[in-house]
Design an enzyme around this catalytic site. Structure first.
Site, PDB file in Angstrom:
ATOM      1  N   HIS A  43     -55.992 -23.413  95.606  1.00 32.43           N
ATOM      2  CA  HIS A  43     -56.971 -24.033  96.508  1.00 32.43           C
ATOM      3  C   HIS A  43     -57.293 -23.035  97.619  1.00 32.43           C
ATOM      4  O   HIS A  43     -56.745 -23.116  98.720  1.00 32.43           O
ATOM      5  CB  HIS A  43     -56.410 -25.332  97.085  1.00 32.43           C
ATOM      6  CG  HIS A  43     -57.408 -26.153  97.818  1.00 32.43           C
ATOM      7  ND1 HIS A  43     -57.413 -27.534  97.792  1.00 32.43           N
ATOM      8  CD2 HIS A  43     -58.445 -25.800  98.622  1.00 32.43           C
ATOM      9  CE1 HIS A  43     -58.401 -27.980  98.541  1.00 32.43           C
ATOM     10  NE2 HIS A  43     -59.041 -26.937  99.058  1.00 32.43           N
ATOM     11  N   GLU A  70     -59.406 -25.536  93.078  1.00 36.57           N
ATOM     12  CA  GLU A  70     -59.824 -26.628  93.950  1.00 36.57           C
ATOM     13  C   GLU A  70     -60.537 -26.066  95.176  1.00 36.57           C
ATOM     14  O   GLU A  70     -60.220 -24.973  95.634  1.00 36.57           O
ATOM     15  CB  GLU A  70     -58.610 -27.420  94.443  1.00 36.57           C
ATOM     16  CG  GLU A  70     -57.787 -28.059  93.348  1.00 36.57           C
ATOM     17  CD  GLU A  70     -56.599 -28.824  93.911  1.00 36.57           C
ATOM     18  OE1 GLU A  70     -56.042 -29.643  93.168  1.00 36.57           O
ATOM     19  OE2 GLU A  70     -56.227 -28.600  95.085  1.00 36.57           O
ATOM     20  N   HIS A 190     -51.374 -34.893  95.390  1.00 36.88           N
ATOM     21  CA  HIS A 190     -51.112 -34.884  96.832  1.00 36.88           C
ATOM     22  C   HIS A 190     -49.850 -35.697  97.142  1.00 36.88           C
ATOM     23  O   HIS A 190     -49.833 -36.918  97.024  1.00 36.88           O
ATOM     24  CB  HIS A 190     -52.270 -35.428  97.668  1.00 36.88           C
ATOM     25  CG  HIS A 190     -52.221 -34.925  99.092  1.00 36.88           C
ATOM     26  ND1 HIS A 190     -52.841 -33.760  99.477  1.00 36.88           N
ATOM     27  CD2 HIS A 190     -51.581 -35.386 100.183  1.00 36.88           C
ATOM     28  CE1 HIS A 190     -52.611 -33.542 100.762  1.00 36.88           C
ATOM     29  NE2 HIS A 190     -51.842 -34.506 101.218  1.00 36.88           N
TER      30      HIS A 190
END
Length: 237
Positions: A43, A70, A190
């Protein structure tokens, strides 16, 4: 089985904190694949405080499993993804100063933007996913963008799990049913951890993939610490 994609942002954070190339991000990614993970997630953020854009290009050259990138689809991110052509791109509505992801997309308000981005990535053969809260309305909006999958934002589940696993999983199970009925693949991520992942996996039978980084690296520090300390002691005898 549900696939595990390991987010290696924390490895890059550790490297960047000292400078140099220790730990070697590419070697760690290759080891993670060899240890059995089904994919690697990164990410990158605009300030490159952990994963650098150059890392993404380097990783593409050596990875053998699925590569998931991401991020917020700004111009630089979009250009990078189109050039690298990973297995999957996951669109996340990060603010520039976000420490970590803290909300899913409002797929109603941002529907046209998401439709445009999804179409752009899919034209290059890249599987697409949209990061969303477990809200049926947002999932319905995601389906209208043409995305292949959604990624359920699981912070709320992780926070509630220790108090009431049944209540924690309920909105996610309902959201997954909506997504599945609309033909969407289901990912999640997450704050999933060794403590709560099995229950989540059992409660979401349609789950295709989880992306886990922070907890997995923290757990590895503890679960691997005794072994490393004893290796040092052995060498000092």
């Amino acid at each position: 089985m549900t696939k595990l994609s390991v987010n290696i942002n924390k490895i890059a954070t550790l490297r960047n904190a000292r400078g140099g190339n220790v730990p070697n991000l590419l070697n760690v990614a290759a080891d993670i694949e060899d240890f059995g993970a089904h994919g690697i997630t990164v990410h990158p953020r605009p300030d490159e405080r952990h994963i650098r854009y150059a890392d993404v290009y380097d990783l593409k050259k050596i990875l053998k499993t699925e590569f998931n990138i991401e991020g917020n689809p700004n111009d630089a991110f979009t250009t990078m993804v189109l050039e690298v052509q990973p297995t999957q791109v996951t669109l996340v509505p990060d603010a520039v100063d976000a420490i970590t992801s803290n909300a899913g997309w409002d797929t109603v308000t941002h529907k046209e933007l998401l439709k445009e981005m999804i179409s752009t990535f899919k034209a290059k053969g890249i599987r697409t996913s949209i990061f969303v809260d477990p809200d049926p309305k947002m999932i319905e909006g995601a389906a209208e963008t043409g995305t292949d999958r959604i990624e359920l934002y699981t912070e709320q589940y992780a926070e509630m799990y220790s108090k009431s696993p049944e209540k924690a999983i309920q909105p996610y199970a309902e959201a997954a049913k909506v997504a599945y009925s609309l033909g969407l693949g289901i990912n999640a991520g997450h704050d999933l951890s060794l403590e709560n992942i099995a229950y989540f996996n059992q409660g979401i039978p349609q789950l295709l993939e989880v992306s886990i980084g922070h907890a997995l690296i923290c757990e590895s520090l503890y679960l691997g610490l005794e072994n490393v300390i004893n290796m040092y002691i052995h060498r000092l005898r």
